[in-house]
Design a protein around this motif. Structure first.
Motif, PDB file in Angstrom:
ATOM      1  N   SER A 108       0.706  -1.166   0.118  1.00  8.91           N
ATOM      2  CA  SER A 108      -0.016  -0.057  -0.134  1.00  8.91           C
ATOM      3  C   SER A 108       0.761   1.322  -0.037  1.00  8.91           C
ATOM      4  CB  SER A 108      -1.092  -0.122   1.122  1.00  8.91           C
ATOM      5  OG  SER A 108      -1.500   1.269   1.173  1.00  8.91           O
ATOM      6  N   THR A 109       0.538   2.074  -0.920  1.00 12.03           N
ATOM      7  CA  THR A 109       1.356   3.349  -0.949  1.00 12.03           C
ATOM      8  C   THR A 109       0.576   4.341  -0.045  1.00 12.03           C
ATOM      9  OG1 THR A 109       2.275   5.199  -2.466  1.00 12.03           O
ATOM     10  CG2 THR A 109       0.115   4.390  -3.151  1.00 12.03           C
ATOM     11  N   ILE A 110      -0.553   4.013   0.311  1.00 17.69           N
ATOM     12  CA  ILE A 110      -1.320   5.090   1.339  1.00 17.69           C
ATOM     13  C   ILE A 110      -0.754   4.523   2.749  1.00 17.69           C
ATOM     14  CG2 ILE A 110      -3.469   5.532   2.373  1.00 17.69           C
ATOM     15  CD1 ILE A 110      -4.770   4.477  -0.194  1.00 17.69           C
ATOM     16  N   VAL A 111      -0.136   5.746   3.145  1.00 17.58           N
ATOM     17  CA  VAL A 111       0.431   5.724   4.321  1.00 17.58           C
ATOM     18  C   VAL A 111      -0.539   5.279   5.513  1.00 17.58           C
ATOM     19  CG1 VAL A 111       1.637   6.789   6.239  1.00 17.58           C
ATOM     20  CG2 VAL A 111       2.053   7.432   3.883  1.00 17.58           C
ATOM     21  N   GLY A 112      -0.264   3.981   6.097  1.00 18.65           N
ATOM     22  CA  GLY A 112      -1.283   3.343   6.949  1.00 18.65           C
ATOM     23  C   GLY A 112      -1.996   2.480   6.230  1.00 18.65           C
ATOM     24  N   GLY A 113      -2.253   2.535   5.088  1.00 13.40           N
ATOM     25  CA  GLY A 113      -3.372   1.707   4.296  1.00 13.40           C
ATOM     26  C   GLY A 113      -3.284   0.107   4.496  1.00 13.40           C
ATOM     27  N   GLU A 114      -2.251  -0.188   4.796  1.00 19.68           N
ATOM     28  CA  GLU A 114      -1.842  -1.850   4.832  1.00 19.68           C
ATOM     29  C   GLU A 114      -2.672  -2.163   6.295  1.00 19.68           C
ATOM     30  OE1 GLU A 114       2.070   0.106   6.024  1.00 19.68           O
ATOM     31  OE2 GLU A 114       0.220   0.557   4.703  1.00 19.68           O
ATOM     32  N   LEU A 115      -2.170  -1.175   7.346  1.00 16.86           N
ATOM     33  CA  LEU A 115      -3.029  -1.325   8.601  1.00 16.86           C
ATOM     34  C   LEU A 115      -4.482  -1.498   8.635  1.00 16.86           C
ATOM     35  CD1 LEU A 115      -0.502   1.176  10.480  1.00 16.86           C
ATOM     36  CD2 LEU A 115      -0.595  -1.218  11.003  1.00 16.86           C
ATOM     37  N   SER A 116      -5.085  -0.890   7.939  1.00 18.00           N
ATOM     38  CA  SER A 116      -6.484  -0.923   7.802  1.00 18.00           C
ATOM     39  C   SER A 116      -6.893  -2.306   7.238  1.00 18.00           C
ATOM     40  CB  SER A 116      -7.192   0.259   6.986  1.00 18.00           C
ATOM     41  OG  SER A 116      -6.788  -0.216   5.359  1.00 18.00           O
ATOM     42  N   LEU A 117      -6.300  -3.043   6.481  1.00 18.75           N
ATOM     43  CA  LEU A 117      -6.498  -4.040   6.151  1.00 18.75           C
ATOM     44  C   LEU A 117      -5.945  -5.454   6.699  1.00 18.75           C
ATOM     45  CD1 LEU A 117      -6.058  -3.238   2.170  1.00 18.75           C
ATOM     46  CD2 LEU A 117      -8.240  -3.541   3.425  1.00 18.75           C
ATOM     47  N   ALA A 118      -4.938  -5.338   7.518  1.00 15.54           N
ATOM     48  CA  ALA A 118      -4.263  -6.393   8.392  1.00 15.54           C
ATOM     49  C   ALA A 118      -5.344  -7.160   9.331  1.00 15.54           C
ATOM     50  CB  ALA A 118      -3.030  -5.976   8.852  1.00 15.54           C
ATOM     51  N   THR A 119      -6.204  -6.378   9.650  1.00  8.52           N
ATOM     52  CA  THR A 119      -7.199  -6.962  10.735  1.00  8.52           C
ATOM     53  C   THR A 119      -8.078  -7.790   9.874  1.00  8.52           C
ATOM     54  OG1 THR A 119      -8.276  -4.951  10.613  1.00  8.52           O
ATOM     55  CG2 THR A 119      -6.993  -5.391  12.567  1.00  8.52           C
ATOM     56  N   GLY A 120      -8.533  -7.381   8.822  1.00  9.89           N
ATOM     57  CA  GLY A 120      -9.385  -8.324   7.996  1.00  9.89           C
ATOM     58  C   GLY A 120      -8.935  -9.716   7.568  1.00  9.89           C
ATOM     59  N   VAL A 121      -7.585  -9.290   7.106  1.00  7.50           N
ATOM     60  CA  VAL A 121      -6.794 -10.728   6.863  1.00  7.50           C
ATOM     61  C   VAL A 121      -6.649 -11.779   7.965  1.00  7.50           C
ATOM     62  CG1 VAL A 121      -4.581 -11.579   5.935  1.00  7.50           C
ATOM     63  CG2 VAL A 121      -5.489  -9.690   4.966  1.00  7.50           C
ATOM     64  N   ALA A 122      -6.297 -11.185   9.059  1.00 10.28           N
ATOM     65  CA  ALA A 122      -6.124 -11.889  10.242  1.00 10.28           C
ATOM     66  C   ALA A 122      -7.826 -12.341  10.720  1.00 10.28           C
ATOM     67  CB  ALA A 122      -5.483 -11.042  11.532  1.00 10.28           C
ATOM     68  N   LEU A 123      -8.680 -11.772  10.548  1.00 11.16           N
ATOM     69  CA  LEU A 123      -9.633 -12.265  10.796  1.00 11.16           C
ATOM     70  C   LEU A 123     -10.331 -13.503   9.936  1.00 11.16           C
ATOM     71  CD1 LEU A 123     -12.498 -12.248  12.715  1.00 11.16           C
ATOM     72  CD2 LEU A 123     -13.523 -10.409  10.841  1.00 11.16           C
ATOM     73  N   ALA A 124      -9.779 -13.330   8.771  1.00 11.97           N
ATOM     74  CA  ALA A 124     -10.081 -14.344   7.763  1.00 11.97           C
ATOM     75  C   ALA A 124      -9.465 -15.824   8.243  1.00 11.97           C
ATOM     76  CB  ALA A 124      -9.973 -13.990   6.200  1.00 11.97           C
ATOM     77  N   GLN A 125      -8.342 -15.374   8.823  1.00 12.03           N
ATOM     78  CA  GLN A 125      -7.340 -16.622   9.053  1.00 12.03           C
ATOM     79  C   GLN A 125      -8.032 -17.163  10.358  1.00 12.03           C
ATOM     80  OE1 GLN A 125      -3.473 -14.506   9.414  1.00 12.03           O
ATOM     81  NE2 GLN A 125      -2.560 -15.752   7.961  1.00 12.03           N
ATOM     82  N   LYS A 126      -8.556 -16.472  11.352  1.00 13.05           N
ATOM     83  CA  LYS A 126      -8.979 -16.906  12.579  1.00 13.05           C
ATOM     84  C   LYS A 126     -10.252 -17.637  12.182  1.00 13.05           C
ATOM     85  CE  LYS A 126     -10.650 -15.595  17.118  1.00 13.05           C
ATOM     86  NZ  LYS A 126     -10.797 -14.302  18.030  1.00 13.05           N
ATOM     87  N   MET A 127     -11.038 -17.293  11.496  1.00 12.55           N
ATOM     88  CA  MET A 127     -12.384 -18.044  10.950  1.00 12.55           C
ATOM     89  C   MET A 127     -12.092 -19.031   9.952  1.00 12.55           C
ATOM     90  SD  MET A 127     -14.488 -14.458  10.587  1.00 12.55           S
ATOM     91  CE  MET A 127     -16.001 -15.418  10.005  1.00 12.55           C
ATOM     92  N   GLY A 128     -10.666 -19.538   9.549  1.00 14.75           N
ATOM     93  CA  GLY A 128     -10.690 -20.361   8.509  1.00 14.75           C
ATOM     94  C   GLY A 128     -11.036 -20.253   7.335  1.00 14.75           C
ATOM     95  N   GLY A 129     -11.054 -18.848   6.841  1.00 13.53           N
ATOM     96  CA  GLY A 129     -11.515 -18.522   5.414  1.00 13.53           C
ATOM     97  C   GLY A 129     -10.766 -19.228   4.417  1.00 13.53           C
ATOM     98  N   ALA A 130     -11.188 -19.086   3.148  1.00 20.30           N
ATOM     99  CA  ALA A 130     -10.540 -19.647   1.832  1.00 20.30           C
ATOM    100  C   ALA A 130      -9.280 -18.979   1.749  1.00 20.30           C
ATOM    101  CB  ALA A 130     -11.677 -19.276   0.611  1.00 20.30           C
ATOM    102  N   GLY A 131      -8.331 -19.766   1.209  1.00 26.91           N
ATOM    103  CA  GLY A 131      -6.958 -19.375   1.244  1.00 26.91           C
ATOM    104  C   GLY A 131      -6.303 -19.300   2.101  1.00 26.91           C
ATOM    105  N   THR A 132      -6.746 -19.436   3.510  1.00 28.28           N
ATOM    106  CA  THR A 132      -6.037 -19.353   4.653  1.00 28.28           C
ATOM    107  C   THR A 132      -5.467 -20.919   5.106  1.00 28.28           C
ATOM    108  OG1 THR A 132      -7.957 -19.698   6.196  1.00 28.28           O
ATOM    109  CG2 THR A 132      -7.143 -17.212   5.461  1.00 28.28           C
ATOM    110  N   GLU A 133      -4.430 -21.020   6.140  1.00 35.05           N
ATOM    111  CA  GLU A 133      -3.996 -22.329   6.537  1.00 35.05           C
ATOM    112  C   GLU A 133      -3.979 -22.220   8.097  1.00 35.05           C
ATOM    113  OE1 GLU A 133      -0.480 -23.997   4.627  1.00 35.05           O
ATOM    114  OE2 GLU A 133      -0.461 -22.482   3.130  1.00 35.05           O
ATOM    115  N   PRO A 134      -4.290 -23.331   8.644  1.00 35.25           N
ATOM    116  CA  PRO A 134      -4.353 -23.446  10.038  1.00 35.25           C
ATOM    117  C   PRO A 134      -2.846 -22.847  10.675  1.00 35.25           C
ATOM    118  CG  PRO A 134      -5.460 -25.542   9.123  1.00 35.25           C
ATOM    119  CD  PRO A 134      -4.842 -24.512   7.978  1.00 35.25           C
TER     120      PRO A 134
END
Length: 318
Positions: A108-134
């Protein structure tokens, strides 16, 4: 996953440095780029401590993270130069690279933009979403400038509240574009802000690749074991300008010289030479190999085709 050798970490740092310095020399022939010269230990030490199942989100100084993750130098350089053979078919330049096969979700070239999306990726991992691994965790790289954005606090608050497996890695490189860190922050480190949100946090020498690697291994294991976020601050320094070309006329010469004396590549090289684990001949061989690899990458990128106009509207939305 076996830990990298001390020599392989040195070579990885040398590759990143040579790759970015090559791009800096051709800034007039291709879109400009934000380098992270001087921060190689932070990238190599941290990324090599992660596992293939982990996901990475990074910022506009992403080349080190990508190369440390195993990105092909030719494809990465082609992307920066806008060629069709790049990781995103030349559409991202250096500022928006993603590489699904490497687990790099986005740059992300938006300063802090990646921080806004990291929680969503981590939530997907916690929920066992598609494309994630335990057992996979999310690692997000950002600078001290991004830590001054509101989204930093929102992201940490959400990660703590939802107990998300996020490893926050702040590369505190002392400069926020053209502004000194101490002009925008009341204290030297970002760590106290993270601790205020309830995260376990640690600040280490970001110019010592072995220290960074050990700290990241321990931090990632804690996130993996507890499923809760952790904050790691790497104290480092960017020795080139904010964006190429940039003459750094705003940087105090004595400050720049002081940090250059703690160059992370020289620190690791001298350590290995002194211990006898690396000989001068072997080091010269590594230098030659890295130089040849970067020249081959540049030749590949330079001779790669431009994207076809029909590609203009493809891959715009997932």
């Amino acid at each position: 996953m076996p830990s990298p050798s001390r020599i392989s970490m040195l070579e990885a740092m040398m590759l990143i440095r040579a790759h970015e310095e090559k791009l800096a020399t051709i800034a007039g022939q291709s879109p400009g780029t934000c380098t992270a010269v001087g921060q190689e230990a932070a990238a190599v030490g941290a990324v090599t401590a992660l596992q293939p199942r982990d996901r990475i989100l990074t910022n506009h100084r992403s080349a080190g993270h990508l190369l440390a993750r195993g990105a092909d130098p030719g494809r990465l350089m082609a992307e920066v130069m806008g060629r069709a053979t790049g990781y995103c078919k030349g559409k991202s330049g250096s500022l928006h690279v993603s590489a699904r096969e490497l687990g790099v979700v986005l740059t992300s070239t938006i300063v802090g933009g990646e921080l806004s999306l990291a929680t969503g990726v981590a939530l997907a991992q916690k929920m066992g979403g598609a494309g994630t691994e335990p057992g996979g965790i999310t690692t997000v790289f950002f600078g001290d400038g991004a830590a001054c954005e509101g989204i930093f606090h929102e992201s940490l608050n959400l990660a703590v509240t939802w107990q998300l497996p996020v490893l926050y890695i702040c590369e505190n490189n002392q400069w926020q574009a053209f502004v000194r860190r101490d002009e925008t922050m009341p204290h030297e480190h970002v760590r106290p802000w993270a601790e205020g949100h309830g995260l376990p946090a640690l600040t280490v020498d970001g110019n010592d690749v072995e220290t960074v690697h050990a700290a990241t291994l321990a931090a990632a294991e804690q996130v993996r074991r507890t499923g809760k976020p952790y904050f790691l601050e790497l104290n480092t320094y960017r020795t080139r300008g904010h964006f190429e070309p940039d003459d750094q006329s705003y940087v105090p010469p004595a400050e720049l010289a002081r940090w250059k004396a703690r160059d992370p590549i020289a620190l690791q090289r001298d350590r290995l030479l002194a211990s006898g684990q690396l000989g001068h001949g072997e080091y010269a061989h590594i230098e030659h190999r890295v130089a040849a690899l970067v020249e081959a990458a540049f030749s590949y990128a330079q001779t790669s085709p431009w994207p076809d106009l029909r590609e203009l509207t493809t891959d715009v939305y997932a």
